[in-house]
Design a protein around this motif. Structure first.
Motif, PDB file in Angstrom:
ATOM      1  N   ASP A 302       0.811  -1.229   0.000  1.00 34.24           N
ATOM      2  CA  ASP A 302       0.000   0.000   0.000  1.00 34.24           C
ATOM      3  C   ASP A 302       0.838   1.269   0.000  1.00 34.24           C
ATOM      4  O   ASP A 302       0.306   2.372   0.059  1.00 34.24           O
ATOM      5  CB  ASP A 302      -0.963   0.005   1.186  1.00 34.24           C
ATOM      6  N   GLY A 303       2.160   1.125  -0.043  1.00 36.40           N
ATOM      7  CA  GLY A 303       3.050   2.276  -0.080  1.00 36.40           C
ATOM      8  C   GLY A 303       3.596   2.690   1.263  1.00 36.40           C
ATOM      9  O   GLY A 303       4.423   3.605   1.341  1.00 36.40           O
ATOM     10  N   THR A 341       1.242   7.965   2.571  1.00 38.55           N
ATOM     11  CA  THR A 341       1.090   6.542   2.255  1.00 38.55           C
ATOM     12  C   THR A 341       1.232   5.652   3.484  1.00 38.55           C
ATOM     13  O   THR A 341       0.883   4.468   3.425  1.00 38.55           O
ATOM     14  CB  THR A 341       2.131   6.105   1.211  1.00 38.55           C
TER      15      THR A 341
END
Length: 649
Positions: A302-303, A341
């Motif tokens: 998901d970063g 993020t």
């Protein structure tokens, strides 16, 4: 009250209890019902210096509750008289940053009635951000975005010759933090709590904003539960207890028990995944789950580049979690910079048919960030403070959910938001919440969605680039459909300065950026008090002013007490109706109607209609017949007239 160093009255003033720095009678029935009583430092006895009032962004007074605080130097004090019995306090304060950023620590002595002393260790490690979004911890950093418009110089530095010199630190903000302290016993009303900066403090100054005092009850005990101590959790916080929490949860699910977390401080440095489980602490003052921010060896899918303490439902892509019930503990993170993020939120993931009740969440990125689709979550009776970003965000397809009786202070972005990115949030309610001093953006923001309600909230002191309530078609949100009810809310000292446009915003503002706004929007029974600029604003961005409109917005039974400029500012094509909207202490002409800036012979592209709209200011009735239906009254940046303090209507 003392007005300067070294001057004192013979008798201490009676305790002044406020709500959002207002007389509680002015906000009766609005906002959260909380267990503590708020006292502003400027109303207490002190030998320091009052700073403020001021609403100028990037200043210490602007971020203080009520826009005023007390500044102490070493050796000085502020003394509060307890208005009710208490055994616990919470201090909101600011101390300087380190010269190169990263914060410092400094002592603050606490005595009651001159008795035994406790020393709090204050910190600025979670405060002091600089520069442009998403901000820097380095006070000496150059521009993060040299191609962005800079209001201070009216330029785009990368395209300006010669390039302007940007003074550092550039745009300092997020100055305040707060800290709780259990006292050694119960004290009675009338006892005196003195906060003193020791003579040897390494902080050149200490600003005290306010004191909350509270009578904390005994710890909750559950003897028939899956107790985390039995699985190796360390209540002294010396070793990581995450695995012990997982084992206690597994045992509880196997034998259909709740999980119980007794008094203590537990170190947890990653997410605890929760599904079909109830976790109860002994109370948020007693059970503290605290974690470090941990850098990941490789970024997550998901970063995220960090993890940290948080209770997360399963991701919605795998169905999310259900039947999660969390109550009675504190979550304290270690987030000191904003990385959007990163999943370093207090509560995260998707949790349907769940409840979050009685938590205290501090120093995470976002207090509660829910990624739907999910439904039927109830978030109640929580205290969410000192966040780097939002207090709570319903993101993507959250439905049939309730956020009620929560207290949010010092969020770094929207305090409460519904963001309908790609999928509508629908049938949700934000009710009876208190929001104070959101540093950036809005107190409550609704970005698209259907059939949502914002009711009975108290929103105070938004700082910059946002305001108390925003209805926004932006950030890729789906269109507003159905209805949006905005009812019986009170805002105070709202309407901030928008850097990109170089204008003041309304306390409530409607913004058509991505598409038109034309759902049935009813604004009924709201009070807009002490508005810095406009009370009500309709606006689109200049590049899309001929593409999008705002229509079908209806105001009824509204009170506007004090505006720096106008009651209504129209900067978009469209229309709105007004019925029984009473205003007083209006600083400029009641309606500042620019429409979409074509200034056609037929009048403004934004029309106003209605009846029973009374009051105004020195220029006459705010809703005069000569202004209707669409008379152009455009003054792009009218002078600001500071309104008087709000009073009983």
């Amino acid at each position: 009250m003392l007005t300067g160093a070294g001057t004192a009255f013979a008798a201490a003033p009676a305790p002044v209890v406020t709500r959002a720095a207002l007389d509680p009678a002015l906000v009766a029935g609005r906002g959260a019902s909380v267990n503590f009583l708020e006292q502003e430092a400027e109303n207490a006895t002190h030998n320091g210096t009052i700073i403020g009032p001021s609403r100028a962004a990037y200043t210490l007074p602007a971020e203080a509750s009520g826009r005023t605080a007390v500044k102490l130097t070493p050796g000085q004090y502020v003394e509060f008289t307890l208005p009710s019995a208490a055994n616990a306090i919470n201090v909101r304060y600011s101390i300087p940053d380190a010269p190169k950023g990263g914060g410092i620590t400094a002592p603050l002595d606490v005595t009651v009635n001159g008795g035994s002393r406790k020393t709090m260790t204050l910190t600025s490690q979670y405060a002091w951000l600089y520069n442009q979004y998403p901000f820097s911890n380095d006070p000496n950093a150059g521009l993060l975005h040299p191609d962005w418009w800079i209001t201070e110089c009216g330029c785009v530095p990368a395209y300006t010759t010669p390039a302007p010199v940007i003074t550092t630190p550039f745009r300092p903000n997020h100055f305040y933090d707060e800290q709780r302290l259990l006292l050694n016993k119960k004290y009675k009303a009338g006892d005196k709590v003195r906060l003193t900066v020791p003579a040897g403090s390494n902080a050149a100054w200490t600003v005290i904003d306010l004191l909350d005092s509270e009578l904390v009850g005994l710890p909750y005990v559950d003897l028939i539960a899956s107790n985390v101590l039995l699985f190796g959790a360390d209540p002294f916080g010396k070793k990581d207890s995450a695995d012990a929490f997982d084992k206690a949860i597994a045992f509880a699910k196997r034998f259909h028990l709740d999980v119980y977390v007794p008094p203590g401080t537990y170190q947890v440095n990653r997410h605890i995944i929760v599904d079909n489980v109830t976790i109860k602490g002994a109370g948020s003052w007693w059970t503290i789950i605290k974690g470090k921010e941990v850098a990941l060896s490789t970024p997550a899918p998901d970063g995220s580049v960090h993890t940290g303490v948080g209770f997360y439902g399963k991701d919605s892509s795998v169905g999310g979690s259900t039947n999660v019930h969390l109550s009675g503990f504190a979550i304290e993170g270690d987030v000191r910079d904003r990385i959007d993020t990163d999943q370093v939120n207090g509560i995260g993931g998707a949790m349907s048919n769940s409840t979050i009740d009685g938590l205290y969440i501090r120093h995470t990125k976002v207090g509660l960030w829910f990624d739907g689709p999910m439904s039927n979550v109830k978030v109640t009776n929580n205290v969410i403070v000192d966040q780097i970003a939002d207090g709570l965000n319903f993101h993507i397809g959250v439905t049939d959910s309730l956020v009620k009786n929560n207290f949010i202070r010092n969020s770094g972005d929207d305090a409460l938001a519904m963001w309908s990115e790609t999928t509508a949030n629908a049938n949700n309610t934000f009710d009876h919440n208190t929001v104070q001093t959101p540093v950036l953006a809005n107190g409550i923001a609704i970005y698209g969605g259907a059939d949502n309600t914002v009711s009975n909230n108290l929103i105070a002191d938004p700082i910059r680039e946002g305001s108390a309530i925003q209805v926004g078609s932006r950030f890729g949100a789906v269109a507003f459909t159905g209805h949006l009810w905005i009812t019986n809310n009170t805002t105070v000292r709202a309407g901030t300065f928008e850097l990109n446009w170089n204008i003041g915003l309304g306390a409530i503002w409607f913004f058509a950026l991505d598409k038109s706004i034309d759902a049935d929007i009813q604004v009924v029974g709201d009070n807009f008090l002490d508005n810095t600029y406009n009370a009500i604003m309709f606006v689109s961005d200049w590049p899309v002013k001929d593409l999008y409109t705002i229509t079908n917005v209806h105001f009824k039974d509204i009170k506007v007490d004090g505006t720096g400029t106008s009651v209504v500012s129209g900067r978009v094509a469209g229309s709105a109706t007004f019925e029984n909207v009473d205003a007083r202490n209006v600083g400029a002409v009641g309606i500042n109607n620019c429409g979409s800036f074509h200034f056609t012979p037929s009048g403004s592209e934004f029309s106003l209609s209605g009846s029973g709209n009374d009051g105004g200011g020195t220029t006459g009735p705010w809703f005069g017949s000569w202004q209707l239906p669409n008379t152009i009254t455009c003054d792009d940046r009218p002078p600001v007239v500071v309104p008087p303090a709000p009073s009983a209507w």
